[in-house]
Design a protein around this motif. Structure first.
Motif, mmCIF file in Angstrom:
data_model
loop_
_atom_site.group_PDB
_atom_site.id
_atom_site.type_symbol
_atom_site.label_atom_id
_atom_site.label_comp_id
_atom_site.label_asym_id
_atom_site.label_seq_id
_atom_site.Cartn_x
_atom_site.Cartn_y
_atom_site.Cartn_z
ATOM 1 N N VAL A 17 0.850 -1.176 0.000
ATOM 2 C CA VAL A 17 0.000 0.000 0.000
ATOM 3 C C VAL A 17 0.897 1.241 0.000
ATOM 4 O O VAL A 17 0.739 2.144 -0.813
ATOM 5 N N TYR A 18 1.879 1.207 0.893
ATOM 6 C CA TYR A 18 2.866 2.291 0.923
ATOM 7 C C TYR A 18 3.815 2.085 -0.260
ATOM 8 O O TYR A 18 4.003 0.955 -0.727
ATOM 9 N N CYS A 19 4.398 3.166 -0.732
ATOM 10 C CA CYS A 19 5.363 3.136 -1.856
ATOM 11 C C CYS A 19 4.702 2.658 -3.151
ATOM 12 O O CYS A 19 5.406 2.346 -4.109
ATOM 13 N N CYS A 20 3.377 2.549 -3.171
ATOM 14 C CA CYS A 20 2.685 2.095 -4.384
ATOM 15 C C CYS A 20 2.187 3.339 -5.113
ATOM 16 O O CYS A 20 1.724 4.291 -4.479
ATOM 17 N N ASP A 21 2.301 3.309 -6.437
ATOM 18 C CA ASP A 21 1.847 4.450 -7.237
ATOM 19 C C ASP A 21 0.385 4.791 -6.912
ATOM 20 O O ASP A 21 -0.452 3.893 -6.778
ATOM 21 N N LEU A 22 0.112 6.087 -6.762
ATOM 22 C CA LEU A 22 -1.216 6.565 -6.343
ATOM 23 C C LEU A 22 -2.346 6.062 -7.253
ATOM 24 O O LEU A 22 -3.354 5.529 -6.784
ATOM 25 N N THR A 23 -2.150 6.200 -8.572
ATOM 26 C CA THR A 23 -3.197 5.774 -9.515
ATOM 27 C C THR A 23 -3.420 4.272 -9.422
ATOM 28 O O THR A 23 -4.555 3.803 -9.456
ATOM 29 N N THR A 24 -2.325 3.518 -9.289
ATOM 30 C CA THR A 24 -2.442 2.058 -9.183
ATOM 31 C C THR A 24 -3.293 1.690 -7.973
ATOM 32 O O THR A 24 -4.187 0.848 -8.066
ATOM 33 N N LEU A 25 -3.029 2.352 -6.856
ATOM 34 C CA LEU A 25 -3.741 2.015 -5.618
ATOM 35 C C LEU A 25 -5.235 2.361 -5.698
ATOM 36 O O LEU A 25 -6.079 1.538 -5.354
ATOM 37 N N VAL A 78 -5.748 4.489 2.516
ATOM 38 C CA VAL A 78 -4.956 4.860 3.704
ATOM 39 C C VAL A 78 -5.354 6.260 4.155
ATOM 40 O O VAL A 78 -5.544 6.505 5.356
ATOM 41 N N VAL A 79 -5.507 7.162 3.184
ATOM 42 C CA VAL A 79 -5.861 8.548 3.500
ATOM 43 C C VAL A 79 -7.235 8.583 4.165
ATOM 44 O O VAL A 79 -7.401 9.191 5.224
ATOM 45 N N ASP A 80 -8.208 7.897 3.575
ATOM 46 C CA ASP A 80 -9.558 7.888 4.135
ATOM 47 C C ASP A 80 -9.590 7.302 5.548
ATOM 48 O O ASP A 80 -10.188 7.880 6.453
ATOM 49 N N GLU A 130 5.991 2.985 11.816
ATOM 50 C CA GLU A 130 6.391 1.880 10.925
ATOM 51 C C GLU A 130 5.454 0.687 11.094
ATOM 52 O O GLU A 130 5.153 -0.017 10.142
ATOM 53 N N ASP A 131 4.981 0.494 12.338
ATOM 54 C CA ASP A 131 4.019 -0.590 12.639
ATOM 55 C C ASP A 131 2.721 -0.383 11.862
ATOM 56 O O ASP A 131 2.172 -1.331 11.301
ATOM 57 N N VAL A 132 2.238 0.886 11.864
ATOM 58 C CA VAL A 132 0.996 1.208 11.146
ATOM 59 C C VAL A 132 1.199 0.948 9.659
ATOM 60 O O VAL A 132 0.352 0.343 8.991
ATOM 61 N N LYS A 133 2.348 1.366 9.146
ATOM 62 C CA LYS A 133 2.673 1.163 7.728
ATOM 63 C C LYS A 133 2.640 -0.336 7.392
ATOM 64 O O LYS A 133 2.019 -0.749 6.412
ATOM 65 N N MET A 134 3.256 -1.131 8.260
ATOM 66 C CA MET A 134 3.284 -2.591 8.031
ATOM 67 C C MET A 134 1.878 -3.183 8.088
ATOM 68 O O MET A 134 1.545 -4.082 7.326
ATOM 69 N N ALA A 135 1.056 -2.639 9.025
ATOM 70 C CA ALA A 135 -0.320 -3.145 9.159
ATOM 71 C C ALA A 135 -1.101 -2.885 7.879
ATOM 72 O O ALA A 135 -1.835 -3.758 7.403
ATOM 73 N N PHE A 136 -0.922 -1.691 7.284
ATOM 74 C CA PHE A 136 -1.626 -1.374 6.027
ATOM 75 C C PHE A 136 -1.114 -2.252 4.886
ATOM 76 O O PHE A 136 -1.888 -2.744 4.083
ATOM 77 N N ASP A 137 0.200 -2.432 4.831
ATOM 78 C CA ASP A 137 0.773 -3.268 3.768
ATOM 79 C C ASP A 137 0.303 -4.718 3.886
ATOM 80 O O ASP A 137 0.093 -5.403 2.896
ATOM 81 N N ARG A 138 0.129 -5.174 5.124
ATOM 82 C CA ARG A 138 -0.234 -6.573 5.369
ATOM 83 C C ARG A 138 -1.740 -6.803 5.278
ATOM 84 O O ARG A 138 -2.190 -7.711 4.601
ATOM 85 N N GLY A 175 -4.257 -4.371 4.511
ATOM 86 C CA GLY A 175 -5.037 -3.477 3.640
ATOM 87 C C GLY A 175 -6.094 -2.720 4.418
ATOM 88 O O GLY A 175 -5.804 -2.162 5.493
ATOM 89 N N GLU A 176 -7.326 -2.759 3.897
ATOM 90 C CA GLU A 176 -8.414 -1.993 4.530
ATOM 91 C C GLU A 176 -8.783 -2.503 5.919
ATOM 92 O O GLU A 176 -9.452 -1.819 6.679
ATOM 93 N N LYS A 177 -8.344 -3.738 6.223
ATOM 94 C CA LYS A 177 -8.708 -4.314 7.526
ATOM 95 C C LYS A 177 -7.721 -3.937 8.628
ATOM 96 O O LYS A 177 -7.849 -4.404 9.765
ATOM 97 N N ALA A 178 -6.723 -3.120 8.295
ATOM 98 C CA ALA A 178 -5.708 -2.742 9.291
ATOM 99 C C ALA A 178 -6.377 -2.077 10.494
ATOM 100 O O ALA A 178 -7.246 -1.222 10.328
ATOM 101 N N ASP A 179 -5.970 -2.501 11.693
ATOM 102 C CA ASP A 179 -6.562 -1.959 12.919
ATOM 103 C C ASP A 179 -5.703 -0.799 13.432
ATOM 104 O O ASP A 179 -4.586 -1.009 13.901
ATOM 105 N N ILE A 180 -6.234 0.427 13.311
ATOM 106 C CA ILE A 180 -5.479 1.587 13.807
ATOM 107 C C ILE A 180 -6.277 2.284 14.916
ATOM 108 O O ILE A 180 -6.127 3.473 15.152
ATOM 109 N N SER A 181 -7.131 1.532 15.575
ATOM 110 C CA SER A 181 -7.999 2.107 16.617
ATOM 111 C C SER A 181 -7.183 2.525 17.844
ATOM 112 O O SER A 181 -6.005 2.179 17.975
#
Ligand SMILES: [Zn+2]
Ligand SMILES: [Zn+2]
Length: 243
Positions: free
Chosen positions: A138-146, A157-159, A186-194, A196-202
């Motif tokens: 998710v991170y380092c991925c081209d914006l249009t691709t994502l 990620v932004v939303d 970095e943990d949050v970044k890894m959670a999104f990469d792993r 995706g939308e189900k990442a828990d950032i509560s």
């Protein structure tokens, strides 16, 4: 007992007939799609021909999906072609001709999986529809691709981060200025990469809101092409000089 066995036997035979009928129907469908006449007796397609017909159907389905896509945002996206060595016979999904050679016969889009000749890749329209299975990060991925892969207007990620920040951070002092612990960001970044939308950032996982703002800022920093793209950068500078 005897009649039951007989019935079972009969049922098995029927299943075999049904199966062969289904197989035959599929063959006929492929033949129609490919425009080939299949004979009445034993008209089974030559396997490479069958493979071609299959690749043509998948290509047609892909193109139909693109035109009937319910993505209203309609961003153009170029394919991310890379030289590819195909195993077994392959046909170009643009010109439908055979891809000759033993190695590096053509190119494959690493975002959507479209297979074409190297020469054909120059003529393929910018209609790449990335496949989520192929987008690993998710991170380092081209914006249009994502955004195309997730079929959203903004990167998810932004939303997700903004939703979280607005829900519990608006009264926090120095929001977006104070930085959180780098390790947690970095943990949050890894959670999104792993996940995706189900990442828990509560708040249960990251009570400090500055970690979430940090993760959002990191997302923008990590973009391979910045939000103000390299092409438009000088125009923005020129515009700023006019003021
Ligand atoms: Zn593509
Ligand atoms: Zn071609």
């Amino acid at each position: 007992m005897f009649s039951e066995e007989l019935w079972l036997e009969n049922e098995k035979k029927c299943a075999v007939v049904r199966k062969s009928k289904q197989g035959r129907k599929r063959q006929e469908l492929l033949a129609v799609a490919f425009g080939v006449k299949v004979g009445v007796k034993g008209g089974f397609l030559w396997p490479p021909l069958k493979l071609f017909a299959c690749s043509q159907i998948s290509s047609l389905v892909r193109r139909a999906a693109l035109t009937h896509n319910d993505n209203h945002f309609n961003y153009e996206k170029t394919h991310n072609f890379k030289v590819h060595t195909f195993r077994g016979p392959h046909w170009c999904e643009y010109c439908a001709n055979f891809m000759w050679g033993l190695i590096a016969q053509g190119v494959r889009c690493s975002d959507c999986g479209l297979n074409v000749h190297k020469q054909c890749s120059k003529h393929v329209p910018n209609d790449c529809q990335p496949d989520l299975k192929r987008i690993k990060k998710v991170y380092c991925c081209d914006l249009t691709t994502l955004v195309k892969a997730h079929n959203t207007q903004r990167p998810m990620v932004v939303d997700i981060c903004i939703r979280e920040i607005e829900a519990r951070g608006l009264k926090s002092e120095g929001l977006y200025r104070v930085s959180g612990f780098t390790e947690h960001i970095e943990d949050v970044k890894m959670a999104f990469d792993r996940d995706g939308e189900k990442a828990d950032i509560s708040a249960n996982v990251y009570p400090d809101i500055n970690i979430i703002t940090g993760a959002l800022k990191l997302y923008f920093r990590d973009l391979p092409i910045p939000v103000i793209t390299y092409d438009t950068y000088s125009k923005f500078i020129d515009a700023a000089r006019l003021l």
